[in-house]
Design a protein around this motif. Structure first.
Motif, PDB file in Angstrom:
ATOM      1  N   ALA A   1       0.833  -1.206   0.000  1.00  0.00           N
ATOM      2  CA  ALA A   1       0.000   0.000   0.000  1.00  0.00           C
ATOM      3  C   ALA A   1       0.864   1.251   0.000  1.00  0.00           C
ATOM      4  CB  ALA A   1      -0.931  -0.008   1.211  1.00  0.00           C
ATOM      5  N   ALA A   2       1.990   1.211   0.720  1.00  0.00           N
ATOM      6  CA  ALA A   2       2.911   2.343   0.736  1.00  0.00           C
ATOM      7  C   ALA A   2       3.511   2.581  -0.643  1.00  0.00           C
ATOM      8  CB  ALA A   2       4.015   2.099   1.765  1.00  0.00           C
ATOM      9  N   VAL A   3       3.821   1.482  -1.334  1.00  0.00           N
ATOM     10  CA  VAL A   3       4.363   1.610  -2.692  1.00  0.00           C
ATOM     11  C   VAL A   3       3.323   2.236  -3.612  1.00  0.00           C
ATOM     12  CG1 VAL A   3       5.262   0.359  -4.682  1.00  0.00           C
ATOM     13  CG2 VAL A   3       5.917  -0.346  -2.370  1.00  0.00           C
ATOM     14  N   PHE A   4       2.090   1.700  -3.569  1.00  0.00           N
ATOM     15  CA  PHE A   4       1.007   2.288  -4.364  1.00  0.00           C
ATOM     16  C   PHE A   4       0.758   3.747  -3.952  1.00  0.00           C
ATOM     17  CE2 PHE A   4      -0.433  -2.231  -4.974  1.00  0.00           C
ATOM     18  CZ  PHE A   4      -0.370  -2.230  -6.359  1.00  0.00           C
ATOM     19  N   GLY A   5       0.954   4.014  -2.657  1.00  0.00           N
ATOM     20  CA  GLY A   5       0.732   5.360  -2.143  1.00  0.00           C
ATOM     21  C   GLY A   5       1.777   6.351  -2.584  1.00  0.00           C
ATOM     22  N   MET A   6       2.868   5.887  -3.134  1.00  0.00           N
ATOM     23  CA  MET A   6       3.861   6.777  -3.736  1.00  0.00           C
ATOM     24  C   MET A   6       3.642   6.890  -5.241  1.00  0.00           C
ATOM     25  SD  MET A   6       7.383   5.908  -1.662  1.00  0.00           S
ATOM     26  CE  MET A   6       8.146   7.466  -2.115  1.00  0.00           C
ATOM     27  N   VAL A   7       3.221   5.802  -5.845  1.00  0.00           N
ATOM     28  CA  VAL A   7       2.967   5.806  -7.291  1.00  0.00           C
ATOM     29  C   VAL A   7       1.772   6.704  -7.617  1.00  0.00           C
ATOM     30  CG1 VAL A   7       2.268   4.398  -9.272  1.00  0.00           C
ATOM     31  CG2 VAL A   7       3.968   3.523  -7.633  1.00  0.00           C
ATOM     32  N   GLY A   8       0.709   6.626  -6.804  1.00  0.00           N
ATOM     33  CA  GLY A   8      -0.499   7.414  -7.067  1.00  0.00           C
ATOM     34  C   GLY A   8      -0.247   8.910  -7.132  1.00  0.00           C
ATOM     35  N   PRO A   9       0.346   9.537  -6.107  1.00  0.00           N
ATOM     36  CA  PRO A   9       0.615  10.981  -6.158  1.00  0.00           C
ATOM     37  C   PRO A   9       1.558  11.374  -7.290  1.00  0.00           C
ATOM     38  CG  PRO A   9       0.753  10.182  -3.915  1.00  0.00           C
ATOM     39  CD  PRO A   9       0.654   8.977  -4.792  1.00  0.00           C
ATOM     40  N   ALA A  10       2.590  10.562  -7.520  1.00  0.00           N
ATOM     41  CA  ALA A  10       3.524  10.866  -8.606  1.00  0.00           C
ATOM     42  C   ALA A  10       2.806  10.852  -9.951  1.00  0.00           C
ATOM     43  CB  ALA A  10       4.677   9.857  -8.610  1.00  0.00           C
ATOM     44  N   ALA A  11       1.875   9.887 -10.120  1.00  0.00           N
ATOM     45  CA  ALA A  11       1.119   9.800 -11.371  1.00  0.00           C
ATOM     46  C   ALA A  11       0.177  10.992 -11.544  1.00  0.00           C
ATOM     47  CB  ALA A  11       0.323   8.493 -11.407  1.00  0.00           C
ATOM     48  N   VAL A  12      -0.492  11.393 -10.454  1.00  0.00           N
ATOM     49  CA  VAL A  12      -1.404  12.548 -10.532  1.00  0.00           C
ATOM     50  C   VAL A  12      -0.626  13.808 -10.860  1.00  0.00           C
ATOM     51  CG1 VAL A  12      -2.922  14.054  -9.180  1.00  0.00           C
ATOM     52  CG2 VAL A  12      -3.150  11.564  -9.002  1.00  0.00           C
ATOM     53  N   TYR A  13       0.497  14.022 -10.172  1.00  0.00           N
ATOM     54  CA  TYR A  13       1.313  15.216 -10.442  1.00  0.00           C
ATOM     55  C   TYR A  13       1.784  15.228 -11.900  1.00  0.00           C
ATOM     56  CZ  TYR A  13       5.143  18.553 -10.352  1.00  0.00           C
ATOM     57  OH  TYR A  13       5.975  19.621 -10.634  1.00  0.00           O
ATOM     58  N   THR A  14       2.309  14.087 -12.361  1.00  0.00           N
ATOM     59  CA  THR A  14       2.829  14.000 -13.729  1.00  0.00           C
ATOM     60  C   THR A  14       1.720  14.228 -14.751  1.00  0.00           C
ATOM     61  OG1 THR A  14       4.525  12.435 -12.992  1.00  0.00           O
ATOM     62  CG2 THR A  14       4.067  12.518 -15.346  1.00  0.00           C
ATOM     63  N   ALA A  15       0.536  13.665 -14.493  1.00  0.00           N
ATOM     64  CA  ALA A  15      -0.584  13.835 -15.420  1.00  0.00           C
ATOM     65  C   ALA A  15      -0.991  15.306 -15.528  1.00  0.00           C
ATOM     66  CB  ALA A  15      -1.771  12.990 -14.969  1.00  0.00           C
ATOM     67  N   ILE A  16      -0.989  16.017 -14.417  1.00  0.00           N
ATOM     68  CA  ILE A  16      -1.356  17.438 -14.425  1.00  0.00           C
ATOM     69  C   ILE A  16      -0.333  18.257 -15.197  1.00  0.00           C
ATOM     70  CG2 ILE A  16      -1.597  19.488 -12.946  1.00  0.00           C
ATOM     71  CD1 ILE A  16      -2.952  17.659 -10.890  1.00  0.00           C
ATOM     72  N   GLN A  17       0.949  17.932 -15.035  1.00  0.00           N
ATOM     73  CA  GLN A  17       1.977  18.666 -15.790  1.00  0.00           C
ATOM     74  C   GLN A  17       1.854  18.378 -17.280  1.00  0.00           C
ATOM     75  OE1 GLN A  17       3.392  20.868 -13.762  1.00  0.00           O
ATOM     76  NE2 GLN A  17       2.250  19.686 -12.238  1.00  0.00           N
TER      77      GLN A  17
ATOM     78  N   VAL B   1       4.791  12.538  -2.648  1.00  0.00           N
ATOM     79  CA  VAL B   1       4.777  11.088  -2.368  1.00  0.00           C
ATOM     80  C   VAL B   1       4.920  10.768  -0.885  1.00  0.00           C
ATOM     81  CG1 VAL B   1       5.751  10.593  -4.650  1.00  0.00           C
ATOM     82  CG2 VAL B   1       7.277  10.755  -2.678  1.00  0.00           C
ATOM     83  N   ALA B   2       5.306  11.761  -0.055  1.00  0.00           N
ATOM     84  CA  ALA B   2       5.622  11.481   1.351  1.00  0.00           C
ATOM     85  C   ALA B   2       4.396  11.592   2.254  1.00  0.00           C
ATOM     86  CB  ALA B   2       6.713  12.434   1.836  1.00  0.00           C
ATOM     87  N   THR B   3       4.437  10.854   3.366  1.00  0.00           N
ATOM     88  CA  THR B   3       3.413  10.942   4.416  1.00  0.00           C
ATOM     89  C   THR B   3       4.090  11.373   5.708  1.00  0.00           C
ATOM     90  OG1 THR B   3       1.982   9.224   3.482  1.00  0.00           O
ATOM     91  CG2 THR B   3       1.769   9.651   5.833  1.00  0.00           C
ATOM     92  N   ASP B   4       3.543  12.392   6.361  1.00  0.00           N
ATOM     93  CA  ASP B   4       4.093  12.850   7.635  1.00  0.00           C
ATOM     94  C   ASP B   4       3.504  12.005   8.766  1.00  0.00           C
ATOM     95  OD1 ASP B   4       4.175  14.575  10.176  1.00  0.00           O
ATOM     96  OD2 ASP B   4       5.440  15.715   8.802  1.00  0.00           O
TER      97      ASP B   4
ATOM     98  N   LEU C   1      -5.115   8.838  -1.987  1.00  0.00           N
ATOM     99  CA  LEU C   1      -6.376   8.094  -1.909  1.00  0.00           C
ATOM    100  C   LEU C   1      -6.454   7.044  -3.022  1.00  0.00           C
ATOM    101  CD1 LEU C   1      -9.178   7.805  -0.573  1.00  0.00           C
ATOM    102  CD2 LEU C   1     -10.023   9.487  -2.219  1.00  0.00           C
ATOM    103  N   LEU C   2      -6.177   7.473  -4.236  1.00  0.00           N
ATOM    104  CA  LEU C   2      -6.233   6.547  -5.370  1.00  0.00           C
ATOM    105  C   LEU C   2      -5.174   5.453  -5.237  1.00  0.00           C
ATOM    106  CD1 LEU C   2      -6.726   9.063  -8.341  1.00  0.00           C
ATOM    107  CD2 LEU C   2      -8.441   7.551  -7.317  1.00  0.00           C
ATOM    108  N   GLY C   3      -3.971   5.846  -4.833  1.00  0.00           N
ATOM    109  CA  GLY C   3      -2.890   4.876  -4.749  1.00  0.00           C
ATOM    110  C   GLY C   3      -3.092   3.861  -3.643  1.00  0.00           C
ATOM    111  N   ILE C   4      -3.362   4.332  -2.419  1.00  0.00           N
ATOM    112  CA  ILE C   4      -3.462   3.421  -1.275  1.00  0.00           C
ATOM    113  C   ILE C   4      -4.760   2.631  -1.294  1.00  0.00           C
ATOM    114  CG2 ILE C   4      -3.582   3.291   1.243  1.00  0.00           C
ATOM    115  CD1 ILE C   4      -1.750   5.749   1.315  1.00  0.00           C
ATOM    116  N   TRP C   5      -5.882   3.329  -1.333  1.00  0.00           N
ATOM    117  CA  TRP C   5      -7.160   2.620  -1.302  1.00  0.00           C
ATOM    118  C   TRP C   5      -7.339   1.775  -2.562  1.00  0.00           C
ATOM    119  CZ3 TRP C   5     -11.687   2.493  -4.221  1.00  0.00           C
ATOM    120  CH2 TRP C   5     -12.757   1.803  -3.623  1.00  0.00           C
ATOM    121  N   GLY C   6      -7.010   2.366  -3.719  1.00  0.00           N
ATOM    122  CA  GLY C   6      -7.136   1.610  -4.967  1.00  0.00           C
ATOM    123  C   GLY C   6      -6.195   0.425  -5.010  1.00  0.00           C
TER     124      GLY C   6
END
Length: 412
Positions: A109-125, A140-143, A315-320
């Motif tokens: 889930a942590a791995v997916f939780g890094m892929v998801g934000p990176a994908a959203v950011y890249t898609a927006i750019q 990609v980080a969680t505090d 949300l998309l990365g971890i839950w998905g």
């Protein structure tokens, strides 16, 4: 009079140290550092803030003439990462990461939780045509401190295993974040300095494993190891993590608790009560007026990518990711956790803050407006994730029927 004043001072420090053991209070202290910086940086006295932040101190001959903000990010933050290393070692040896089979779902889930934000950011750019892909790692980080604090306040009533899931996920997320910093934010490596730093880290490990823990010996070794890591081109905070990982996490006969626990007890108050607030103070002080105004700042594709990727991407990365794992493989959540419990946890994991602010400062040059925009976006995205996560946690905690009983079809 002086003795009375000294006793009063020690009493205040003792009370402060005790309160820092509360995750919520520690999170509020960290947040206070960021708020003070934002207010000062946007006040009529903002030039004094910039002067303080940019004031250079340190020996030039050792390549350590750094601005005060640089000392906060590269120097003080190494203490925080040392604590992270201690916690990682504990989790690997005696904690949730000891049994990979049980920890596999939150690890993935942590791995997916890094892929998801990176994908959203890249898609927006890509969609905006900005071309500013270098900020992909910011969201990609969680505090851990903030995420656990929000869960503790608003997630009362959820199964205890939910907290274990979030902690495991956040610890792995930290490890992956450290790896990202080490690999992607190292432009040039000076091998001799790096080998010297690693040799001192190994010496530190030998000493602590032989139970030689005199501060007058360990602290100089740690400082020189940090300085050599800084000179090598690798981000200096990596030395803190490596030294933390060398500390033994199992107690020997006659010892009262593992050394990792004892070190955390001694250093955590300094990390939570001084290091992180000071880092946040210098990292979050962005002048909105000097950065083109709030509207222009938040419309920047870099900022949009960050403040949407933190809540939405996590949300998309971890839950998905967990949904796919539990539907398509034999992996299961167990311990009374439902997939529906992961939904608010995934949102809370979007609180980036500390490591995200660090990566934002590394992703763009300080003179680039994108640097300021990204840091404000980290604060906004973390706030969105915290608020939505709190609401979702309360809604989920109010559900009393869970598991198979919540799905009539599954009982048939």
């Amino acid at each position: 009079m002086s003795r009375t004043t000294d006793r009063a001072r020690r009493g205040i420090l003792s009370t402060y140290r005790h309160k820092l053991e509360n995750e919520t209070f520690a999170g509020m202290v960290l947040l206070a550092g960021a708020v003070v910086a934002l207010v000062w940086a946007n006040s009529p006295w903002r030039e004094s803030y910039q002067a303080l932040s940019g004031y250079v101190v340190g020996p030039e001959a050792l390549h350590l003439a750094l601005p005060v903000s640089g000392w906060a990010a590269d120097g003080l933050l190494a203490i925080f990462f040392f604590v992270v290393g201690l916690e990682l070692k504990t989790e690997f040896v005696t904690g949730a990461l000891r049994d990979v089979k049980l920890a596999l779902v939150p690890i993935l889930a942590a791995v997916f939780g890094m892929v998801g934000p990176a994908a959203v950011y890249t898609a927006i750019q890509a969609f905006s045509g900005s071309g500013r892909y270098e900020g992909w790692a910011i969201p990609v980080a969680t505090d851990i401190a903030f995420a656990v604090a929000v869960l503790g306040i608003f997630g009362r009533g959820l199964p205890p295993a939910v907290r274990t899931f979030l902690l495991t996920l956040a610890v792995v997320d930290d490890l992956l974040g450290i790896t990202v910093i080490a690999i992607f934010y190292t432009e040039e490596i000076h091998v001799v300095a790096l080998l010297g730093s690693l040799a001192l880290v190994a010496l530190f490990g030998v000493l602590v494993n032989r139970r030689i823990t005199s501060w007058w010996l360990l602290v100089p070794i740690a400082v020189v190891a940090w300085a050599l890591m800084h000179a090598s081109g690798v981000h200096a905070t990596i030395s803190g993590v490596l030294m933390g990982l060398t500390v033994p996490a199992l107690a020997r006969h006659g010892e009262h608790g593992a050394m990792t626990h004892r070190f955390v007890e001694r250093i955590q108050p300094w990390s939570a009560g001084l290091v992180l607030p000071v880092f946040a103070f210098f990292a979050a002080g962005v002048s909105v007026v000097d950065s083109g105004g709030l509207g222009g700042m938040l419309a920047d594709p870099v900022a949009v990518g960050v403040y949407l990727a933190l809540p939405l991407g996590k949300l998309l990365g971890i839950w998905g990711g967990v949904a796919l794992l539990t539907k398509l493989t034999r992996l299961r959540l167990g311990s009374g956790i439902d997939l529906a419990d992961i939904f608010p946890v995934a949102m809370v994991a979007g609180i980036g803050f500390t490591v995200s602010l660090l990566i934002a400062s590394l992703s763009f040059d300080a003179s680039d407006p994108a640097s300021a925009h990204a840091r404000v976006a980290v604060l906004l995205g973390s706030l969105i994730a915290a608020v939505l996560g709190a609401v979702l946690l309360r809604l989920r905690a109010a559900v009393r029927v869970r598991g198979r009983a919540a799905h009539p079809r599954a009982r048939r």
